[in-house]
Design a protein around this motif. Structure first.
Motif, PDB file in Angstrom:
ATOM      1  N   UNK B 100       0.802  -1.223   0.000  1.00 42.99           N
ATOM      2  CA  UNK B 100       0.000   0.000   0.000  1.00 42.99           C
ATOM      3  C   UNK B 100       0.828   1.263   0.000  1.00 42.99           C
ATOM      4  N   UNK B 101       2.040   1.188   0.564  1.00 42.32           N
ATOM      5  CA  UNK B 101       2.920   2.348   0.481  1.00 42.32           C
ATOM      6  C   UNK B 101       3.225   2.634  -0.983  1.00 42.32           C
ATOM      7  N   UNK B 102       3.512   1.566  -1.726  1.00 43.85           N
ATOM      8  CA  UNK B 102       3.800   1.719  -3.150  1.00 43.85           C
ATOM      9  C   UNK B 102       2.605   2.323  -3.877  1.00 43.85           C
ATOM     10  N   UNK B 103       1.414   1.755  -3.652  1.00 39.74           N
ATOM     11  CA  UNK B 103       0.228   2.255  -4.346  1.00 39.74           C
ATOM     12  C   UNK B 103       0.006   3.724  -4.039  1.00 39.74           C
ATOM     13  N   UNK B 104       0.097   4.074  -2.749  1.00 36.78           N
ATOM     14  CA  UNK B 104      -0.164   5.456  -2.381  1.00 36.78           C
ATOM     15  C   UNK B 104       0.836   6.416  -2.997  1.00 36.78           C
ATOM     16  N   UNK B 105       2.105   5.997  -3.047  1.00 39.87           N
ATOM     17  CA  UNK B 105       3.089   6.910  -3.605  1.00 39.87           C
ATOM     18  C   UNK B 105       2.941   7.033  -5.113  1.00 39.87           C
ATOM     19  N   UNK B 106       2.549   5.961  -5.779  1.00 40.77           N
ATOM     20  CA  UNK B 106       2.420   6.017  -7.235  1.00 40.77           C
ATOM     21  C   UNK B 106       1.167   6.760  -7.669  1.00 40.77           C
ATOM     22  N   UNK B 107       0.128   6.713  -6.826  1.00 41.93           N
ATOM     23  CA  UNK B 107      -1.150   7.346  -7.204  1.00 41.93           C
ATOM     24  C   UNK B 107      -0.955   8.782  -7.639  1.00 41.93           C
ATOM     25  N   UNK B 108      -0.252   9.539  -6.781  1.00 45.46           N
ATOM     26  CA  UNK B 108      -0.090  10.961  -7.057  1.00 45.46           C
ATOM     27  C   UNK B 108       0.715  11.219  -8.316  1.00 45.46           C
ATOM     28  N   UNK B 109       1.894  10.573  -8.406  1.00 47.26           N
ATOM     29  CA  UNK B 109       2.774  10.791  -9.566  1.00 47.26           C
ATOM     30  C   UNK B 109       2.052  10.417 -10.854  1.00 47.26           C
ATOM     31  N   UNK B 110       1.505   9.192 -10.853  1.00 50.57           N
ATOM     32  CA  UNK B 110       0.862   8.707 -12.075  1.00 50.57           C
ATOM     33  C   UNK B 110      -0.320   9.589 -12.458  1.00 50.57           C
ATOM     34  N   UNK B 111      -1.086  10.005 -11.432  1.00 47.66           N
ATOM     35  CA  UNK B 111      -2.225  10.861 -11.728  1.00 47.66           C
ATOM     36  C   UNK B 111      -1.790  12.128 -12.427  1.00 47.66           C
ATOM     37  N   UNK B 112      -0.775  12.787 -11.852  1.00 42.85           N
ATOM     38  CA  UNK B 112      -0.321  14.049 -12.436  1.00 42.85           C
ATOM     39  C   UNK B 112       0.193  13.887 -13.845  1.00 42.85           C
ATOM     40  N   UNK B 113       1.081  12.889 -14.019  1.00 45.42           N
ATOM     41  CA  UNK B 113       1.704  12.710 -15.323  1.00 45.42           C
ATOM     42  C   UNK B 113       0.687  12.267 -16.369  1.00 45.42           C
ATOM     43  N   UNK B 114      -0.213  11.379 -15.968  1.00 41.60           N
ATOM     44  CA  UNK B 114      -1.245  10.913 -16.896  1.00 41.60           C
ATOM     45  C   UNK B 114      -2.206  12.017 -17.275  1.00 41.60           C
ATOM     46  N   UNK B 115      -2.600  12.816 -16.279  1.00 37.10           N
ATOM     47  CA  UNK B 115      -3.520  13.909 -16.571  1.00 37.10           C
ATOM     48  C   UNK B 115      -2.912  14.886 -17.559  1.00 37.10           C
ATOM     49  N   UNK B 116      -1.645  15.286 -17.304  1.00 37.29           N
ATOM     50  CA  UNK B 116      -1.027  16.261 -18.203  1.00 37.29           C
ATOM     51  C   UNK B 116      -0.888  15.711 -19.600  1.00 37.29           C
ATOM     52  N   UNK B 117      -0.440  14.441 -19.712  1.00 40.45           N
ATOM     53  CA  UNK B 117      -0.209  13.923 -21.056  1.00 40.45           C
ATOM     54  C   UNK B 117      -1.502  13.549 -21.763  1.00 40.45           C
ATOM     55  N   UNK B 118      -2.319  12.675 -21.163  1.00 42.67           N
ATOM     56  CA  UNK B 118      -3.471  12.162 -21.911  1.00 42.67           C
ATOM     57  C   UNK B 118      -4.604  13.163 -21.984  1.00 42.67           C
ATOM     58  N   UNK B 119      -5.018  13.705 -20.823  1.00 40.88           N
ATOM     59  CA  UNK B 119      -6.120  14.666 -20.888  1.00 40.88           C
ATOM     60  C   UNK B 119      -5.638  16.012 -21.376  1.00 40.88           C
ATOM     61  N   UNK B 120      -4.392  16.367 -21.109  1.00 42.98           N
ATOM     62  CA  UNK B 120      -3.903  17.698 -21.425  1.00 42.98           C
ATOM     63  C   UNK B 120      -3.478  17.898 -22.859  1.00 42.98           C
ATOM     64  N   UNK B 121      -2.768  16.947 -23.453  1.00 47.25           N
ATOM     65  CA  UNK B 121      -2.314  17.126 -24.836  1.00 47.25           C
ATOM     66  C   UNK B 121      -2.803  16.042 -25.789  1.00 47.25           C
ATOM     67  N   UNK B 122      -2.758  14.760 -25.386  1.00 45.63           N
ATOM     68  CA  UNK B 122      -3.094  13.713 -26.358  1.00 45.63           C
ATOM     69  C   UNK B 122      -4.541  13.818 -26.826  1.00 45.63           C
ATOM     70  N   UNK B 123      -5.450  14.004 -25.855  1.00 48.83           N
ATOM     71  CA  UNK B 123      -6.863  14.088 -26.239  1.00 48.83           C
ATOM     72  C   UNK B 123      -7.151  15.314 -27.078  1.00 48.83           C
ATOM     73  N   UNK B 124      -6.651  16.542 -26.673  1.00 46.46           N
ATOM     74  CA  UNK B 124      -6.878  17.696 -27.539  1.00 46.46           C
ATOM     75  C   UNK B 124      -6.288  17.526 -28.940  1.00 46.46           C
ATOM     76  N   UNK B 125      -5.088  16.930 -29.057  1.00 44.30           N
ATOM     77  CA  UNK B 125      -4.498  16.777 -30.389  1.00 44.30           C
ATOM     78  C   UNK B 125      -5.361  15.871 -31.249  1.00 44.30           C
TER      79      UNK B 125
END
Lengths: 229, 265
Positions: B100-125
């Motif tokens: 659970x330490x792993x899951x909790x630490x990855x949640x934030x990083x992955x969320x941020x990076x995924x949001x910026x890339x997929x919702x932020x640029x990939x989907x608009x492009x």
């Protein structure tokens, strides 16, 4: 009418892609509107509407618990009302009627957001049930709760589209018939507004250091290229 | 596919988990967000590790019904690494808290990076490409092109990160996430801005029909450009929603049409 039923069935299915399953851009207006159009027999109107709605809310990212306006609901309602409406009255200015419908249904996207919120509130109960069933060793029920969540999404979206469509399908044709000539003329040429505002919203959402310069240069370049073609 | 000796997961089972991860948000609730989806996805793997009806399985499922919220696509690498961690725990008997330490630490990083890339640029492009195509003679292909291009990236990403993170465990997951997506985000942003210029040029080309000479035509083009600048300025400074701006702009167009029509009469 039977059309309202089929549109609700397909529209709710497409809305699943928005949150519940995949999130693969099937629930975007650029795909949903043509699909609804295909169902009702007029794909090109769907493409026109989809292109108009696609970029408007594109910079509102679904971060965390934030729910952006439901562009899928707006696309489904607009496309179906436009195509059904064009069957009942005689529309000379094609684009004007489309623009009128888009303008009429944009606020419904904000209503769709409330519906989405209620689905998620209902799903709280599913989470509680899942934890209980886990304590009772019923792991199949734990898995079933996730699928039940998807069914809640589908059911509420189906009901929303069905009720809203039944209420509004005759409104825009009636409005169109009483509009004066200058109004419909204005609507006819107003279609590019959606595209330009959408482009501005997309640019604002992703501005970088030299974005304005890059944008201007690209615009001038492509203008010249298109001019020469 | 690779089947390492100490690992119990067959390719078929991993595929089941991956397909189930497409439903990660089906049970989205405000209380614990994507917990139902995560449990739904990982239960087949847990059953293989801990057996079908044991205390260990119950503890494991309970472990994964806690709060979980990240980007839906990045559930794939987190699931892969978590399965690997669960196997390790079963094998060695130690490291349960790490899961659970792993899951909790990855949640934030992955969320941020995924949001910026997929919702932020990939989907608009992808959406932008669809809109551009919709303005050309190939408009029937607009939704098809948009879907195909986007989902090649999307599905490959999910599959590749899932199998890679299952094979390599926690460490590599972190580096993969940080390196790849950030550079791609910057590149795609530049592409998006160029495409926006192309879109505006297409709009000008298709909807502004002039019988004037070239100079006046370009004058109107510059006017259009200034209009966009104006709208941008509004959006940035006053935080007005694009929908509202659409209404204001259409009203302006109708006003112009009124003036034009009454000047004719």
């Amino acid at each position: 009418m039977i059309d309202i039923l089929t549109v609700s069935l397909l529209g709710a299915l497409l809305s699943l892609d928005r949150t519940a399953v995949l999130q693969s851009m099937i629930a975007r207006p650029i795909v949903t509107a043509p699909l609804i159009g295909l169902l009702l027999g007029d794909v090109y109107t769907g493409i026109v509407i989809g292109a108009a709605l696609e970029l408007l809310w594109i910079s509102l990212l679904p971060l965390g618990a934030y729910i952006p306006p439901d562009e899928n609901l707006a696309a489904v309602l607009t496309t179906s009302c436009t195509i059904i409406g064009m069957r009942s009255i005689n529309v000379e200015l094609h684009n004007a009627f489309i623009v009128l419908n888009i303008l009429f249904f944009i606020p419904f996207a904000y209503f769709g957001r409330t519906v989405d919120k209620y689905v998620r509130i209902i799903n709280n109960r599913l989470s509680n049930i899942a934890e209980r069933e886990c304590d009772n060793f019923n792991f199949t029920k734990v898995e079933a709760m996730n699928i039940a969540g998807m069914l809640v999404f589908y059911a509420l979206n189906f009901i929303t589209i069905f009720i809203l469509l039944s209420m509004t399908v005759n409104i825009t044709p009636a409005i169109y018939n009483v509009l004066p000539v200058f109004f419909t003329d204005g609507l006819e040429i107003a279609y590019p507004v959606f595209l330009i505002v959408g482009a501005a919203a997309a640019l604002w959402g992703n501005k970088t250091k030299n974005s304005f310069i890059t944008f201007t240069v690209s615009f001038l370049l492509f203008s010249i290229i298109l001019e020469l073609l | 596919m690779v089947v390492i000796v100490k690992k119990k997961m067959s390719l078929l089972l991993l595929m089941r988990v991956l397909v189930r991860s497409l439903f990660i948000q089906s049970g989205w609730n405000f209380k614990k967000m994507q917990n139902l989806g995560f449990a739904f996805s990982i239960i087949p793997a847990l059953k293989r590790i801990y057996g079908d009806k044991s205390e260990e399985l119950q503890a494991a499922v309970k472990r994964h019904l806690i709060f979980y919220n990240s980007h839906p696509y990045l559930s794939a690498p987190i699931l892969g690494a978590t399965i690997s961690l669960e196997e390790e725990y079963k094998l060695t008997g130690a490291g349960m808290e790490n899961i659970n330490i792993f899951k909790n630490s990855m949640m934030g990083i992955c969320g941020g990076v995924g949001d910026t890339f997929f919702w932020g640029v990939a989907r608009p492009v992808a959406g932008l490409l669809g809109v551009i195509l919709a303005l050309t003679a190939y408009n029937i292909y607009a939704p098809v092109a948009c879907l195909v291009l986007y989902n090649i990236v999307h599905l490959t990403f999910r599959a590749a990160t899932f199998f890679s993170s299952y094979k390599n465990g926690t460490a590599v997951t972190k580096t993969i996430m940080k390196i790849n997506l950030r550079t791609q985000t910057q590149r795609l942003k530049k592409l998006e801005i160029v495409l926006l210029g192309a879109l505006l040029a297409l709009i000008k080309n298709k909807f502004v029909i002039c019988n004037f000479d070239v100079v006046t035509y370009n004058f109107i083009a510059i006017l259009l450009f200034i209009l966009i600048f104006f709208i941008l300025y509004f959006l940035i400074n006053k935080n007005i929603s694009p929908a509202l701006i659409v209404y204001i702009a259409v009203t302006a167009v109708i006003l112009i049409s009124y003036i034009y029509n009454s000047s004719l009469a």
